[in-house]
Design a protein around this motif. Structure first.
Motif, PDB file in Angstrom:
ATOM      1  N   SER A   1       0.852  -1.188   0.000  1.00 40.68           N
ATOM      2  CA  SER A   1       0.000   0.000   0.000  1.00 40.68           C
ATOM      3  C   SER A   1       0.887   1.237   0.000  1.00 40.68           C
ATOM      4  N   THR A   2       0.273   2.386  -0.167  1.00 42.52           N
ATOM      5  CA  THR A   2       0.993   3.641   0.039  1.00 42.52           C
ATOM      6  C   THR A   2       1.220   3.831   1.540  1.00 42.52           C
ATOM      7  N   PRO A   3       2.058   4.781   1.949  1.00 44.80           N
ATOM      8  CA  PRO A   3       2.229   5.023   3.384  1.00 44.80           C
ATOM      9  C   PRO A   3       0.944   5.421   4.100  1.00 44.80           C
ATOM     10  N   ALA A   4      -0.034   5.963   3.346  1.00 43.71           N
ATOM     11  CA  ALA A   4      -1.325   6.316   3.946  1.00 43.71           C
ATOM     12  C   ALA A   4      -2.272   5.131   4.027  1.00 43.71           C
ATOM     13  N   GLY A   5      -1.831   3.966   3.540  1.00 40.72           N
ATOM     14  CA  GLY A   5      -2.656   2.773   3.600  1.00 40.72           C
ATOM     15  C   GLY A   5      -3.564   2.566   2.409  1.00 40.72           C
ATOM     16  N   ASP A   6      -3.341   3.321   1.347  1.00 43.08           N
ATOM     17  CA  ASP A   6      -4.179   3.237   0.151  1.00 43.08           C
ATOM     18  C   ASP A   6      -3.604   2.253  -0.855  1.00 43.08           C
ATOM     19  N   PRO A   7      -4.440   1.769  -1.802  1.00 44.67           N
ATOM     20  CA  PRO A   7      -3.903   1.028  -2.935  1.00 44.67           C
ATOM     21  C   PRO A   7      -2.968   1.938  -3.731  1.00 44.67           C
ATOM     22  N   PRO A   8      -2.071   1.330  -4.540  1.00 50.78           N
ATOM     23  CA  PRO A   8      -2.058  -0.057  -4.997  1.00 50.78           C
ATOM     24  C   PRO A   8      -1.195  -0.978  -4.129  1.00 50.78           C
ATOM     25  N   ASP A   9      -1.502  -2.266  -4.274  1.00 48.45           N
ATOM     26  CA  ASP A   9      -0.674  -3.324  -3.704  1.00 48.45           C
ATOM     27  C   ASP A   9       0.288  -3.777  -4.801  1.00 48.45           C
ATOM     28  N   LEU A  10       1.552  -3.381  -4.680  1.00 48.84           N
ATOM     29  CA  LEU A  10       2.525  -3.686  -5.738  1.00 48.84           C
ATOM     30  C   LEU A  10       2.884  -5.164  -5.792  1.00 48.84           C
ATOM     31  N   THR A  11       2.588  -5.904  -4.724  1.00 47.94           N
ATOM     32  CA  THR A  11       2.863  -7.346  -4.770  1.00 47.94           C
ATOM     33  C   THR A  11       1.882  -8.070  -5.682  1.00 47.94           C
ATOM     34  N   ARG A  12       0.793  -7.403  -6.065  1.00 48.03           N
ATOM     35  CA  ARG A  12      -0.208  -7.999  -6.947  1.00 48.03           C
ATOM     36  C   ARG A  12      -0.222  -7.352  -8.331  1.00 48.03           C
ATOM     37  N   ALA A  13       0.706  -6.444  -8.583  1.00 46.02           N
ATOM     38  CA  ALA A  13       0.717  -5.692  -9.831  1.00 46.02           C
ATOM     39  C   ALA A  13       1.544  -6.398 -10.896  1.00 46.02           C
ATOM     40  N   SER A  14       1.280  -6.044 -12.151  1.00 45.12           N
ATOM     41  CA  SER A  14       2.087  -6.545 -13.273  1.00 45.12           C
ATOM     42  C   SER A  14       3.261  -5.598 -13.480  1.00 45.12           C
ATOM     43  N   LEU A  15       4.424  -6.038 -13.054  1.00 44.68           N
ATOM     44  CA  LEU A  15       5.627  -5.210 -13.100  1.00 44.68           C
ATOM     45  C   LEU A  15       6.766  -5.998 -13.746  1.00 44.68           C
ATOM     46  N   PRO A  16       6.832  -6.026 -15.072  1.00 37.42           N
ATOM     47  CA  PRO A  16       7.931  -6.754 -15.720  1.00 37.42           C
ATOM     48  C   PRO A  16       9.278  -6.105 -15.388  1.00 37.42           C
ATOM     49  N   PRO A  17      10.261  -6.867 -14.933  1.00 41.64           N
ATOM     50  CA  PRO A  17      11.563  -6.262 -14.620  1.00 41.64           C
ATOM     51  C   PRO A  17      12.251  -5.741 -15.878  1.00 41.64           C
ATOM     52  N   ALA A  18      13.010  -4.669 -15.716  1.00 41.11           N
ATOM     53  CA  ALA A  18      13.888  -4.203 -16.783  1.00 41.11           C
ATOM     54  C   ALA A  18      15.134  -5.082 -16.826  1.00 41.11           C
ATOM     55  N   ASP A  19      15.847  -5.012 -17.950  1.00 46.98           N
ATOM     56  CA  ASP A  19      17.069  -5.807 -18.113  1.00 46.98           C
ATOM     57  C   ASP A  19      18.314  -5.047 -17.675  1.00 46.98           C
ATOM     58  N   ALA A  20      18.181  -3.741 -17.472  1.00 46.45           N
ATOM     59  CA  ALA A  20      19.291  -2.920 -16.987  1.00 46.45           C
ATOM     60  C   ALA A  20      18.707  -1.618 -16.466  1.00 46.45           C
ATOM     61  N   ILE A  21      19.438  -0.992 -15.564  1.00 43.08           N
ATOM     62  CA  ILE A  21      19.071   0.312 -15.022  1.00 43.08           C
ATOM     63  C   ILE A  21      20.157   1.312 -15.406  1.00 43.08           C
ATOM     64  N   VAL A  22      19.734   2.466 -15.913  1.00 44.30           N
ATOM     65  CA  VAL A  22      20.649   3.571 -16.199  1.00 44.30           C
ATOM     66  C   VAL A  22      20.141   4.788 -15.425  1.00 44.30           C
ATOM     67  N   GLN A  23      21.001   5.383 -14.601  1.00 40.44           N
ATOM     68  CA  GLN A  23      20.665   6.594 -13.854  1.00 40.44           C
ATOM     69  C   GLN A  23      21.528   7.736 -14.393  1.00 40.44           C
ATOM     70  N   LEU A  24      20.876   8.807 -14.825  1.00 38.82           N
ATOM     71  CA  LEU A  24      21.595   9.934 -15.425  1.00 38.82           C
ATOM     72  C   LEU A  24      21.233  11.236 -14.724  1.00 38.82           C
ATOM     73  N   MET A  25      22.224  11.942 -14.197  1.00 33.31           N
ATOM     74  CA  MET A  25      21.993  13.195 -13.487  1.00 33.31           C
ATOM     75  C   MET A  25      20.808  13.021 -12.539  1.00 33.31           C
ATOM     76  N   ALA A  26      20.874  11.963 -11.745  1.00 30.68           N
ATOM     77  CA  ALA A  26      19.731  11.535 -10.942  1.00 30.68           C
ATOM     78  C   ALA A  26      20.008  11.721  -9.454  1.00 30.68           C
ATOM     79  N   HIS A  27      18.916  11.840  -8.708  1.00 29.96           N
ATOM     80  CA  HIS A  27      19.023  11.826  -7.251  1.00 29.96           C
ATOM     81  C   HIS A  27      18.304  10.599  -6.708  1.00 29.96           C
TER      82      HIS A  27
END
Length: 379
Positions: free
Chosen positions: A134-160
């Motif tokens: 859930s969110t910190p406020a207790g709201d949906p979504p439940d990410l354990t039940r979501a369709s989240l295909p993993p990426a094959d690589a991560i690139v971070q550019l000028m990122a925080h």
């Protein structure tokens, strides 16, 4: 010749009205701009940010010119983060990756730029091993039940590492009255006329403690307001509020802190002005959005934590003249990656958006594509 295509990506619906436009809600889409290489590519890079419009991102064309299809993705919160929840941003990224996998892409590279860094880390962490229900406020979504295909690589550019971390680092601790930004504690006032850089370590220690304390005071106030709304009953479950003084990191004023090639000041001009001007970061929030997006203790958008949970090759590039994302952010994210298949690259002289630096845009595109080739991710 590269080609441009508009992508209408089906959006997971929310139980709350968290975007103003009824048309956008009815359309049920998030949007991306696909820049296609001249020859068919089985690899696609997706450039993400929680709220910025990346459909015209400066790397889209250069990546396509080098043979890699590229998508500039928007989330449902494009241009307005006042009610943004990081968990719904994760759903939007997941919708995009699902859409692209269905179109036949074999390799997907998730690129977090600027504030997209924390989002990319959070997404991959939850795609590989979901834990957030859930969110910190207790709201949906439940990410354990979501369709989240993993990426094959991560690139971070000028990122925080995430919006909550930036809020804690940038929040003005001198503000004593949340309704009056000019009621200021002189002992914590970065802009007091008697206080000049370089700042002494004792002041910085007090200043950082004051920033953290203010972030936590706002979080406590938010929690109390949510409890009041719940106790009152009825349908109203959220309220908006204003946060004054959101661009007061001492590194903007004293370049000897977290040293780099950057000039003094901010992307929005002089620090004292940017700190209070309406168009700078994080001035408007809802109660529930604050917990998800800006609360240093409650937000799930902790990029350092979530990069510590990823298994895929990771590339982190930072600009040595960046006024927003400092070298320590890049190093912290790099150090957090738990495996050795990672690379940290300095873009010498690079500013936050590489504005007016076409040679660095080309160099960065070449460097990222070469790295992807080394990893066998170019198809």
């Amino acid at each position: 010749m590269t080609q441009l295509e508009l992508l209408p990506i089906p959006m997971a619906q929310s139980d709350r009205i968290d975007i103003y436009s009824g048309v956008a809600r009815m359309a049920g889409k998030v949007w991306g701009s696909l820049h296609r290489a001249a020859t068919p590519s089985r690899t696609v890079a997706v450039i993400v940010h929680p709220t910025s419009n990346f459909m015209g991102h400066y790397l889209l064309g250069p990546l396509a010119e080098r043979g890699i299809d590229a998508v500039g993705l928007t989330t449902r919160f494009i241009g307005n983060d006042s009610a943004l929840t990081m968990e719904n941003c994760v759903l939007d990224v997941g919708a995009c990756l699902t859409f692209l996998r269905a179109r036949g892409y074999e390799k997907v590279v998730l690129v977090g730029n600027s504030g997209g860094g924390g989002l990319a880390a959070l997404y991959q962490s939850q795609a590989e091993s979901p834990t957030i229900t859930s969110t910190p406020a207790g709201d949906p979504p439940d990410l354990t039940r979501a369709s989240l295909p993993p990426a094959d690589a991560i690139v971070q550019l000028m990122a925080h590492p995430g919006r909550a971390q930036v809020c804690a680092d940038w929040l003005d601790p001198a503000i004593r009255d949340e309704s009056d930004p000019f009621d200021r504690d002189p002992d914590l006032d970065l802009f007091h006329p008697d206080r000049k850089p370089p700042f002494d370590p004792e002041f910085i220690e007090r200043y950082r403690a004051g920033q953290l304390a203010r972030n936590r005071r706002i979080t406590e106030w938010v929690r109390n307001k949510l409890s009041e709304l719940e106790a009152a009953g009825g349908e109203l479950a959220d309220l908006p509020f204003v946060v004054h003084g959101t661009t007061a990191d001492p590194r903007f004023v004293d370049s000897s802190l977290d040293p780099s090639d950057r000039p003094v000041g901010t992307m929005w001009g002089p620090t004292e002005v940017a700190n209070l001007m309406p168009a700078s970061l994080g001035h408007y929030s809802s109660l529930r959005s604050w917990l998800s997006q800006w609360s240093v203790d409650e937000s799930n958008g902790d990029g350092v934590k979530h990069l510590g949970r990823v298994s895929v090759p990771t590339f982190i590039g930072y600009g040595t003249a960046d006024q927003v994302c400092f070298p320590s952010y890049a190093r912290a994210m790099f150090d957090a990656v738990p495996h050795d298949d990672k690379r940290l690259v300095a873009v010498e002289g690079g500013t936050h958006y590489l504005k007016g630096q076409p040679e660095l845009v080309s160099w960065l595109a070449d460097t990222v594509v070469a790295w992807l080739g080394e990893k066998g991710l170019v198809r």
